[in-house]
Each structure stands twice: as C-alpha cells, then as structure tokens.
Design a protein around this motif. Sequence first.
Motif: not given
Length: 283
Positions: A147, A151, A281
């Motif tokens: 993440a 990614s 995120e």
Amino acid sequence: MTGAMVASRSSNAWMVVLVLGALVTVGALVLPADLSPVLVAVSGLAFLVFAFRRAASLPPDSRQAWLIVSLAGTLMVCGGIARGVYGSMIGVEEPLPSPADVLSVTGYALVVVGQVVLIRRRSPMPDYDAWIDATVATSAIGLALWALLLSPYFNHAVAPLDERLLNAGYFMLTLTLLVTTIRLAIGSGHRPPSYYLFAACVAMFFATDFFGTLAYAQGWSKNVLTILTPPVYALFCAALYHPSVVRLTDPPVESEPQLSFRRLLMLAGALMMPPVVLVYELT
C-alpha cells in the motif's frame, strides 16, 4: 601446541570472513561503477566456494540445510552475472525479465527450502501456532509495503507489463521467505552466535531485495544493490564457519508453548497494521 594453533585459527575463521566482507564492501563503494559488479560477483562466488566446503564437513544433521542454502546463493550470484552479460548484449542495464530470472527464482525457492529444512531440524515436532503467527506478521508487513510503496509502481501503466508481473512474482517469493524467516526466529531451538550471524545475513538479504524492488519501482540507481550484496555472503559464510554452527540443529528443550511478550508484541503490531495503512491512504 600445533593442534591448539590450528583450533584457534579455525575458531577465528568467521572473523576473518567478516573482515574480508567489509573490505569487499568498501571496494565496491570506491571502485568505478563498471568494476564494482565484477568485484562483487567474484567475491560472492569465492565466499560460496568456502561455504560449500564448510557445509560439506558438517555433521549430517546440519549439512543438508546449509548445502541447500549455499546452492541457492550460488544460483543467485550466477543469475546476477547472467543478467549483466545479457544486458550488455542487448544494451539494457539490469534487464527484467531476462533468462537470468530462471536462476534467480530457483535460488529464492531453494532458500525457502533450506530454511524449512533447518526449521525441521531445530523443531522436530510441528508447531502450527508459530506458522500461523509468522503468516499473520508477514501478511501485515506485505500489506504495508504494497500500500505504501509498491502499489503505485504496479498500477503504473508506463512500466512494461512483463516487468511488473515478474516483480510481483519476486515480491510474493520474498513474502514466502519472510514467513519461513519469522517462523525460524520465533520457533524453538538453540540460539548460539551462528544463529545471529545467519539472522543478520537474512536481514541484509531482505534489505537488498527490498531496495532492489524499489530501484525498479522508483527508477533509482542499482549501485546500492552492489554495495549491499557482499555483506549477505560474508555473514552467511561467517555463520557457517563459527564453531557454534553445529548447535543450531541440537534438539530443543521440551517446554509448553507460551505467549511471550515478544510474540504478543509482534501479533499486536501485525493486527494494528491494516488500520494504520487505511488511515494513511485516507489522508
């Protein structure tokens, strides 16, 4: 007197190996960029020749795992050499994919096999709890790396698809190796100095692999891999030459499984990783 001197030299061989590894690392750092890979490849093969000789002289209970890992290291060095030669033929630095990946992937797989053999020698009885703990911790680490760092690269359409797929395969192999490494770390068995030398070797290997993936993902220079590689082989050879290496496979003292503070801390950190990644995120 002569016998005592021979024994002393044998017991100090691991320190000589570490000094040589440090010298090779410094040499790789100061030499021109076109000569550093040659020094690292030649020294890596030399370390592995001595590793094979030492592993072959160990008792049968210790020999198999070390021979497998030595073979894995040899395949990885040969894979690096083959990648460099192939890259010079096609005019691409560190081409990915290339025929060298057959050697590298086989080397990765053999490291996992070697660690599993070592785990079985150190813990003859199955320890499913330790395997579950290792899998949980690896899943959390893999999630965070994916993440936070990987990614964007794997979702980036500019990078060739075959390169991204192969790097994803290497990432999965790294996570598999991380499972066996954590299982080896938290399982039962003696922890002599050779154990910590081998642990340092594996830690440096993960650092090399991690920065290698980032180098492809971020377009960094591959020189950092050249500098990080010699300590991996030096530490592995030192772990083999340390007199305590034979104790790594001694049967452990039987005891009831306990939820130690270290184990509890590792699981707590693994469980906290997903929400931390989610918050990162969202922000």
